[in-house]
Structures are given as C-alpha cells and as structure tokens.
Design a protein around this motif. Sequence first.
Motif, mmCIF file in Angstrom:
data_model
loop_
_atom_site.group_PDB
_atom_site.id
_atom_site.type_symbol
_atom_site.label_atom_id
_atom_site.label_comp_id
_atom_site.label_asym_id
_atom_site.label_seq_id
_atom_site.Cartn_x
_atom_site.Cartn_y
_atom_site.Cartn_z
ATOM 1 N N PHE A 21 0.806 -1.219 0.000
ATOM 2 C CA PHE A 21 0.000 0.000 0.000
ATOM 3 C C PHE A 21 0.839 1.269 0.000
ATOM 4 O O PHE A 21 0.302 2.373 0.036
ATOM 5 C CB PHE A 21 -0.955 -0.008 1.205
ATOM 6 C CG PHE A 21 -1.870 -1.195 1.196
ATOM 7 C CD1 PHE A 21 -2.905 -1.289 0.288
ATOM 8 C CD2 PHE A 21 -1.659 -2.249 2.073
ATOM 9 C CE1 PHE A 21 -3.728 -2.398 0.259
ATOM 10 C CE2 PHE A 21 -2.476 -3.361 2.055
ATOM 11 C CZ PHE A 21 -3.516 -3.445 1.146
ATOM 12 N N ASP A 22 2.161 1.110 -0.066
ATOM 13 C CA ASP A 22 3.077 2.256 -0.062
ATOM 14 C C ASP A 22 2.965 3.001 -1.391
ATOM 15 O O ASP A 22 3.182 2.425 -2.458
ATOM 16 C CB ASP A 22 4.509 1.764 0.159
ATOM 17 C CG ASP A 22 5.514 2.891 0.311
ATOM 18 O OD1 ASP A 22 5.183 4.051 -0.004
ATOM 19 O OD2 ASP A 22 6.639 2.597 0.735
ATOM 20 N N GLY A 23 2.628 4.279 -1.323
ATOM 21 C CA GLY A 23 2.476 5.087 -2.534
ATOM 22 C C GLY A 23 3.775 5.313 -3.284
ATOM 23 O O GLY A 23 3.760 5.776 -4.429
ATOM 24 N N SER A 24 4.919 4.985 -2.686
ATOM 25 C CA SER A 24 6.192 5.177 -3.380
ATOM 26 C C SER A 24 6.604 3.961 -4.210
ATOM 27 O O SER A 24 7.611 4.005 -4.906
ATOM 28 C CB SER A 24 7.305 5.532 -2.385
ATOM 29 O OG SER A 24 7.524 4.463 -1.495
ATOM 30 N N ASN A 25 5.828 2.868 -4.161
ATOM 31 C CA ASN A 25 6.123 1.711 -5.002
ATOM 32 C C ASN A 25 6.050 2.107 -6.473
ATOM 33 O O ASN A 25 5.186 2.894 -6.872
ATOM 34 C CB ASN A 25 5.133 0.577 -4.738
ATOM 35 C CG ASN A 25 5.267 -0.026 -3.361
ATOM 36 O OD1 ASN A 25 6.338 0.018 -2.766
ATOM 37 N ND2 ASN A 25 4.182 -0.583 -2.839
ATOM 38 N N ILE A 26 6.956 1.566 -7.262
ATOM 39 C CA ILE A 26 6.953 1.821 -8.703
ATOM 40 C C ILE A 26 5.907 0.890 -9.318
ATOM 41 O O ILE A 26 5.966 -0.319 -9.115
ATOM 42 C CB ILE A 26 8.342 1.542 -9.329
ATOM 43 C CG1 ILE A 26 9.468 2.201 -8.539
ATOM 44 C CG2 ILE A 26 8.352 1.948 -10.794
ATOM 45 C CD1 ILE A 26 9.392 3.688 -8.413
ATOM 46 N N ARG A 27 4.963 1.464 -10.053
ATOM 47 C CA ARG A 27 3.850 0.659 -10.583
ATOM 48 C C ARG A 27 3.553 0.984 -12.048
ATOM 49 O O ARG A 27 3.849 2.077 -12.517
ATOM 50 C CB ARG A 27 2.591 0.935 -9.782
ATOM 51 C CG ARG A 27 2.698 0.562 -8.320
ATOM 52 C CD ARG A 27 1.330 0.562 -7.689
ATOM 53 N NE ARG A 27 1.378 0.324 -6.276
ATOM 54 C CZ ARG A 27 1.272 -0.868 -5.712
ATOM 55 N NH1 ARG A 27 1.130 -1.927 -6.454
ATOM 56 N NH2 ARG A 27 1.310 -0.998 -4.400
ATOM 57 N N ARG A 28 2.924 0.007 -12.687
ATOM 58 C CA ARG A 28 2.365 0.212 -14.027
ATOM 59 C C ARG A 28 0.878 0.458 -13.847
ATOM 60 O O ARG A 28 0.156 -0.434 -13.427
ATOM 61 C CB ARG A 28 2.578 -1.027 -14.891
ATOM 62 C CG ARG A 28 4.031 -1.239 -15.241
ATOM 63 C CD ARG A 28 4.195 -2.223 -16.343
ATOM 64 N NE ARG A 28 3.583 -1.644 -17.525
ATOM 65 C CZ ARG A 28 3.407 -2.290 -18.665
ATOM 66 N NH1 ARG A 28 3.791 -3.521 -18.783
ATOM 67 N NH2 ARG A 28 2.856 -1.701 -19.691
ATOM 68 N N PRO A 29 0.418 1.657 -14.143
ATOM 69 C CA PRO A 29 -1.005 1.954 -13.916
ATOM 70 C C PRO A 29 -1.885 1.350 -15.010
ATOM 71 O O PRO A 29 -1.433 1.093 -16.128
ATOM 72 C CB PRO A 29 -1.049 3.481 -13.989
ATOM 73 C CG PRO A 29 0.039 3.809 -14.959
ATOM 74 C CD PRO A 29 1.135 2.803 -14.679
ATOM 75 N N ALA A 30 -3.143 1.139 -14.661
ATOM 76 C CA ALA A 30 -4.129 0.759 -15.672
ATOM 77 C C ALA A 30 -4.353 1.972 -16.566
ATOM 78 O O ALA A 30 -4.401 3.107 -16.082
ATOM 79 C CB ALA A 30 -5.426 0.339 -15.000
ATOM 80 N N GLN A 31 -4.474 1.741 -17.855
ATOM 81 C CA GLN A 31 -4.712 2.851 -18.773
ATOM 82 C C GLN A 31 -6.169 3.293 -18.662
ATOM 83 O O GLN A 31 -7.060 2.480 -18.456
ATOM 84 C CB GLN A 31 -4.351 2.462 -20.203
ATOM 85 C CG GLN A 31 -2.865 2.174 -20.363
ATOM 86 C CD GLN A 31 -1.983 3.312 -19.874
ATOM 87 O OE1 GLN A 31 -2.195 4.467 -20.211
ATOM 88 N NE2 GLN A 31 -0.982 2.981 -19.068
ATOM 89 N N GLU A 32 -6.367 4.594 -18.812
ATOM 90 C CA GLU A 32 -7.683 5.169 -18.542
ATOM 91 C C GLU A 32 -8.259 5.862 -19.765
ATOM 92 O O GLU A 32 -8.570 7.034 -19.736
ATOM 93 C CB GLU A 32 -7.569 6.144 -17.368
ATOM 94 C CG GLU A 32 -7.046 5.476 -16.119
ATOM 95 C CD GLU A 32 -6.907 6.435 -14.949
ATOM 96 O OE1 GLU A 32 -7.444 7.548 -15.024
ATOM 97 O OE2 GLU A 32 -6.259 6.054 -13.978
ATOM 98 N N GLY A 33 -8.401 5.128 -20.857
ATOM 99 C CA GLY A 33 -9.032 5.680 -22.041
ATOM 100 C C GLY A 33 -8.153 6.670 -22.774
ATOM 101 O O GLY A 33 -6.948 6.482 -22.904
ATOM 102 N N SER A 34 -8.742 7.769 -23.220
ATOM 103 C CA SER A 34 -8.029 8.718 -24.071
ATOM 104 C C SER A 34 -7.015 9.564 -23.315
ATOM 105 O O SER A 34 -6.120 10.136 -23.921
ATOM 106 C CB SER A 34 -9.029 9.640 -24.774
ATOM 107 O OG SER A 34 -9.734 10.396 -23.803
ATOM 108 N N ALA A 35 -7.138 9.656 -22.006
ATOM 109 C CA ALA A 35 -6.207 10.460 -21.206
ATOM 110 C C ALA A 35 -5.130 9.538 -20.625
ATOM 111 O O ALA A 35 -5.145 9.219 -19.437
ATOM 112 C CB ALA A 35 -6.945 11.200 -20.107
ATOM 113 N N ASP A 36 -4.191 9.121 -21.463
ATOM 114 C CA ASP A 36 -3.119 8.216 -21.049
ATOM 115 C C ASP A 36 -2.340 8.840 -19.902
ATOM 116 O O ASP A 36 -2.040 10.034 -19.913
ATOM 117 C CB ASP A 36 -2.202 7.954 -22.243
ATOM 118 C CG ASP A 36 -1.231 6.809 -22.026
ATOM 119 O OD1 ASP A 36 -1.112 6.320 -20.885
ATOM 120 O OD2 ASP A 36 -0.569 6.406 -22.996
#
Length: 158
Positions: A22-37
């Motif tokens: 749950f640490d916000g500093s973890n490096i992550r690949r976010p889910a893409q959110e439509g037209s606003a990459d």
Amino acid sequence: MRNFLNAYLDLVDDNGVFRDPFDGSNIRRPAQEGSADVGDVHAVPFILECKDVKNPAVPTWLRQGRVEAANASFPYGVVVHKRRGLGVRAGRVHFDVRTWTRTRTALGLSTRDMRARYGFTATVRGLDSGRWYLTTDLGRFAALLSDVRAGVTLRAAL
C-alpha cells in the motif's frame, strides 16, 4: 525497469514482493484510462513513458511524456528507451530541458554538478530548444529518483 527501480529503492524483498503493497512510493504500471493516457510507469514524482523501438524519436516522445504527466497530475514526465542487447540498467532516460532544469533546481545543484553526479549528456538539435534533451542511464536515474524522493538538497553536500 519497474522491477529494477523497486529493487534499487529497496521497496521489494529478495523475492520481488512489495514490502508494503500500500506504499504510494512503489513503482507501478497503472491501468490505462481511455483517451487520457497517464504514462507507462509511475515512479512518484515521475511518469515514465517507456519505449522499445529501433529508431528513436526522442523529442516526440518527450512531448508525449509531458502530456501524460499532466494527465496523471505528476510534476515530471521523462522517457525511458530500452537499449537492445543490454541490461535494463543501461536503458536511456531522456529529460526535456525544462524537466531537467526543474529537477536540478529541486536538488539544489548547479548545471555542472547535475551533469557530473548523474552522468547526463546533452543533445542539441538546431535552434529549437523544444528538440533539445538530456540523457542518463536507468542506473543513474534510480539514484536521482532516490535523491528527489528524499528531498535532498545536494548543494551543501558537494
């Protein structure tokens, strides 16, 4: 790249499992959110736009990184270009001049010290500064990311 940065920053254990998921500093690949990459990898406060192509188009990619950083409400957008046949640490991390300057200022470094400490080289193409950029490798970027996250002002340390 994500795994390398998480390991460098000691955010994962020896098995690659997040120490604190749950640490916000973890490096992550976010889910893409439509037209606003929102970029390929989130490494707070950086959005990393990742490329694995033979023929680089760095100025175009940097414009894309800036837009995606804004979409994700992150202050910095950079591009990581995989170097074929070399390990992930050798990937090239490109900064536009504005992002590089803002990062350098946040660290309290002179231009000379920023270039020396993190191994940046400059590419200047013509008179249009929008096509200029600075490059380091992913290993040195990891050190820069660690310093930025620590809120380190390096001027006094040099």
